[in-house]
Scaffold this motif. Structure first.
Motif, PDB file in Angstrom:
ATOM      1  N   THR A 194      29.281  39.556  45.817  1.00  7.60           N
ATOM      2  CA  THR A 194      30.683  39.219  46.098  1.00  7.60           C
ATOM      3  C   THR A 194      31.216  38.255  45.034  1.00  7.60           C
ATOM      4  OG1 THR A 194      30.200  39.485  48.426  1.00  7.60           O
ATOM      5  CG2 THR A 194      32.248  38.343  47.898  1.00  7.60           C
ATOM      6  N   ASP A 195      30.379  37.284  44.654  1.00  6.70           N
ATOM      7  CA  ASP A 195      30.783  36.302  43.631  1.00  6.70           C
ATOM      8  C   ASP A 195      31.070  36.987  42.302  1.00  6.70           C
ATOM      9  OD1 ASP A 195      30.517  34.242  45.350  1.00  6.70           O
ATOM     10  OD2 ASP A 195      28.683  33.401  44.458  1.00  6.70           O
ATOM     11  N   ILE A 196      30.159  37.855  41.872  1.00  2.04           N
ATOM     12  CA  ILE A 196      30.357  38.471  40.550  1.00  2.04           C
ATOM     13  C   ILE A 196      31.510  39.472  40.612  1.00  2.04           C
ATOM     14  CG2 ILE A 196      28.458  40.163  40.805  1.00  2.04           C
ATOM     15  CD1 ILE A 196      29.704  38.560  37.533  1.00  2.04           C
ATOM     16  N   LYS A 197      31.716  40.074  41.779  1.00  2.00           N
ATOM     17  CA  LYS A 197      32.875  40.981  41.909  1.00  2.00           C
ATOM     18  C   LYS A 197      34.176  40.192  41.688  1.00  2.00           C
ATOM     19  CE  LYS A 197      35.201  42.765  45.757  1.00  2.00           C
ATOM     20  NZ  LYS A 197      35.150  43.237  47.146  1.00  2.00           N
ATOM     21  N   GLN A 198      34.241  39.012  42.317  1.00  2.00           N
ATOM     22  CA  GLN A 198      35.454  38.193  42.175  1.00  2.00           C
ATOM     23  C   GLN A 198      35.628  37.719  40.735  1.00  2.00           C
ATOM     24  OE1 GLN A 198      34.805  35.348  45.263  1.00  2.00           O
ATOM     25  NE2 GLN A 198      35.666  36.673  46.859  1.00  2.00           N
ATOM     26  N   THR A 199      34.499  37.351  40.118  1.00  2.00           N
ATOM     27  CA  THR A 199      34.574  36.862  38.734  1.00  2.00           C
ATOM     28  C   THR A 199      35.051  37.979  37.799  1.00  2.00           C
ATOM     29  OG1 THR A 199      32.742  35.401  39.245  1.00  2.00           O
ATOM     30  CG2 THR A 199      33.264  35.635  36.941  1.00  2.00           C
ATOM     31  N   ILE A 200      34.516  39.168  37.974  1.00  2.00           N
ATOM     32  CA  ILE A 200      34.935  40.306  37.129  1.00  2.00           C
ATOM     33  C   ILE A 200      36.414  40.593  37.363  1.00  2.00           C
ATOM     34  CG2 ILE A 200      34.668  42.810  36.774  1.00  2.00           C
ATOM     35  CD1 ILE A 200      31.621  42.379  37.298  1.00  2.00           C
ATOM     36  N   ASN A 201      36.802  40.583  38.620  1.00  2.00           N
ATOM     37  CA  ASN A 201      38.187  40.888  38.976  1.00  2.00           C
ATOM     38  C   ASN A 201      39.165  39.861  38.403  1.00  2.00           C
ATOM     39  OD1 ASN A 201      39.854  42.731  40.193  1.00  2.00           O
ATOM     40  ND2 ASN A 201      39.992  41.566  42.106  1.00  2.00           N
ATOM     41  N   SER A 202      38.666  38.623  38.225  1.00  2.00           N
ATOM     42  CA  SER A 202      39.535  37.556  37.706  1.00  2.00           C
ATOM     43  C   SER A 202      39.696  37.640  36.187  1.00  2.00           C
ATOM     44  CB  SER A 202      38.949  36.191  38.060  1.00  2.00           C
ATOM     45  OG  SER A 202      37.790  35.970  37.274  1.00  2.00           O
ATOM     46  N   LEU A 203      38.885  38.471  35.554  1.00  2.00           N
ATOM     47  CA  LEU A 203      38.871  38.621  34.093  1.00  2.00           C
ATOM     48  C   LEU A 203      38.578  37.306  33.370  1.00  2.00           C
ATOM     49  CD1 LEU A 203      41.897  41.072  33.571  1.00  2.00           C
ATOM     50  CD2 LEU A 203      39.464  41.623  33.551  1.00  2.00           C
ATOM     51  N   GLU A 204      37.866  36.393  34.070  1.00  2.00           N
ATOM     52  CA  GLU A 204      37.452  35.126  33.440  1.00  2.00           C
ATOM     53  C   GLU A 204      36.266  35.422  32.532  1.00  2.00           C
ATOM     54  OE1 GLU A 204      38.721  32.241  33.424  1.00  2.00           O
ATOM     55  OE2 GLU A 204      40.179  32.335  35.067  1.00  2.00           O
ATOM     56  N   GLN A 205      36.548  35.674  31.253  1.00  2.00           N
ATOM     57  CA  GLN A 205      35.486  36.172  30.372  1.00  2.00           C
ATOM     58  C   GLN A 205      34.330  35.197  30.197  1.00  2.00           C
ATOM     59  OE1 GLN A 205      36.357  38.491  27.018  1.00  2.00           O
ATOM     60  NE2 GLN A 205      38.459  38.912  27.636  1.00  2.00           N
ATOM     61  N   SER A 206      34.630  33.894  30.096  1.00  2.00           N
ATOM     62  CA  SER A 206      33.529  32.942  29.882  1.00  2.00           C
ATOM     63  C   SER A 206      32.656  32.867  31.139  1.00  2.00           C
ATOM     64  CB  SER A 206      34.056  31.570  29.484  1.00  2.00           C
ATOM     65  OG  SER A 206      34.804  31.037  30.537  1.00  2.00           O
ATOM     66  N   GLU A 207      33.262  32.985  32.305  1.00  2.00           N
ATOM     67  CA  GLU A 207      32.462  32.950  33.552  1.00  2.00           C
ATOM     68  C   GLU A 207      31.561  34.183  33.658  1.00  2.00           C
ATOM     69  OE1 GLU A 207      34.231  32.038  37.372  1.00  2.00           O
ATOM     70  OE2 GLU A 207      35.644  30.686  36.365  1.00  2.00           O
ATOM     71  N   ILE A 208      32.126  35.329  33.255  1.00  2.35           N
ATOM     72  CA  ILE A 208      31.322  36.557  33.292  1.00  2.35           C
ATOM     73  C   ILE A 208      30.124  36.416  32.348  1.00  2.35           C
ATOM     74  CG2 ILE A 208      31.305  39.054  32.821  1.00  2.35           C
ATOM     75  CD1 ILE A 208      34.319  39.086  33.482  1.00  2.35           C
ATOM     76  N   LEU A 209      30.417  35.889  31.151  1.00  6.57           N
ATOM     77  CA  LEU A 209      29.361  35.685  30.154  1.00  6.57           C
ATOM     78  C   LEU A 209      28.285  34.734  30.700  1.00  6.57           C
ATOM     79  CD1 LEU A 209      29.275  36.873  27.296  1.00  6.57           C
ATOM     80  CD2 LEU A 209      30.204  34.710  26.456  1.00  6.57           C
ATOM     81  N   ASP A 210      28.720  33.623  31.281  1.00  8.78           N
ATOM     82  CA  ASP A 210      27.766  32.638  31.812  1.00  8.78           C
ATOM     83  C   ASP A 210      26.885  33.273  32.881  1.00  8.78           C
ATOM     84  OD1 ASP A 210      28.830  30.778  30.163  1.00  8.78           O
ATOM     85  OD2 ASP A 210      29.980  29.698  31.718  1.00  8.78           O
TER      86      ASP A 210
END
Ligand code: NAP
Length: 288
Positions: free
Chosen positions: A254-270
């Motif tokens: 659920t967390d990574i789904k929200q992060t991907i959906n937010s398009l927060e690239q640095s968070e996805i990378l981290d």
């Protein structure tokens, strides 16, 4: 090391252990107990055991009995075996869940507790049955021994010696620790692999999806080809730990789904980097 070893359930685990007991001359005789005549015939033809006998006659004179059936068949085997077991015999198992079997032993077979050494080899694979059994399956693999307060240390030591003699490393932990660890490292990944395959299979364009799926998909889901009965039994005997692990995993998804959906690239990378670092470090520790 033993006079007469009886293996109940001559499948992947039971057959592989039988092969190595023979190969290393760890018993004067090794007898298999089989549910199906086909398995019995295959085991004899392959020379996995010296003979296949009904449970009651097999137990006569046995000093080691290894139960290698799916988890839910174990209490039934114990019910049939109990009246025919010598009190000198060591009983052990290869089951993937320990707490449930201990509870069943305590409730239904208290007379066997002093002779039962619970154990779990961390070896196997997605294929099953005696035809999949092979020599050296346990070499350099861990075997978890979960000794209980009721069993004599000399019997626990004998089970350590058996597994070490077939090339395994043995270590001890509590029943609860065992079931918590393997719910997360083995049971959860199997359930996730089954779910991922079923997710694809539920799509209208399923055939195209399976045709187009590359090695990554089939690597990830290799364990979804495992025996369904074995995995049903693991899930119904380690339910609380598996459900807890699934809850934690669903939170991550659920967390990574929200992060991907937010398009927060640095968070996805981290997120991905943290996983890579953790996995690589885990593999490095295993190699040491
Ligand atoms: P397997 O290859 O399917 O062998 C299971 C054996 O049990 C077969 O010989 C089967 O007999 C027999 N059996 C099945 N149901 C039975 C019943 N109701 N009554 C009597 N015998 C029965 O399975 P496995 O992979 O060796 O697994 C055996 C145990 O090891 C399981 O408890 C599993 O949780 C544990 N384990 C498995 C792995 C793994 O990766 N596979 C790893 C560690 C531990 P037939 O051949 O006649 O059907």
């Amino acid at each position: 090391m033993f006079e007469k070893v009886v293996i109940v359930g001559i499948g992947l685990l039971g057959g592989s252990l039988a092969r190595d007991i023979k190969r290393h001359s760890l018993a004067a005789s090794i007898v298999g107990v089989s549910r199906s005549p086909k398995t019995a015939a295959n085991a004899l033809e392959l020379g996995v055991v010296d003979s296949v006998e009904p449970l009651t006659s097999a137990l006569d004179g046995a000093d080691l009995v290894v139960i290698a059936t799916p988890m839910q068949a174990m209490p039934t085997v114990l019910r049939d075996a109990a009246p025919h077991l010598s009190s000198n015999a060591i009983l052990t198992d290869v089951g993937s869940v320990k707490g449930d079997l201990y509870a069943r032993l305590k409730a239904e077979f208290p007379q066997l507790m002093a002779q039962f050494v619970l154990a779990h080899p961390i070896a196997g694979g997605e294929s099953s049955g005696v035809l999949a059994s092979r020599e050296s399956l346990f070499v350099d693999k861990n075997v978890i021994v979960t000794p209980t307060s009721e069993v004599a240390p000399s019997r626990v030591e004998k089970v350590h010696q058996l597994w070490q003699a077939v090339g395994a490393h043995t270590l001890e932990m509590s029943l609860a620790q065992h079931d918590a660890i393997f719910a997360r490292t083995s049971h959860l990944p199997h359930v996730v692999a089954f779910a991922l395959v079923n997710y694809l299979n539920a799509q209208p364009e399923r055939e195209q999806l399976f045709d187009m799926a590359a090695a990554g998909f089939y690597d990830f889901t290799r364990i979804a080809s495992s025996d369904a009965e074995m995995w049903r039994d693991i899930c119904v005997t380690n339910t609380a730990e598996i459900v807890d692990a699934l809850d934690g995993f669903i939170e991550q998804v659920t967390d990574i789904k929200q992060t991907i959906n937010s398009l927060e690239q640095s968070e996805i990378l981290d997120y991905f980097n943290a996983a890579k670092i953790a996995r690589d470090a885990g593999l490095d520790r295993k190699k040491r």
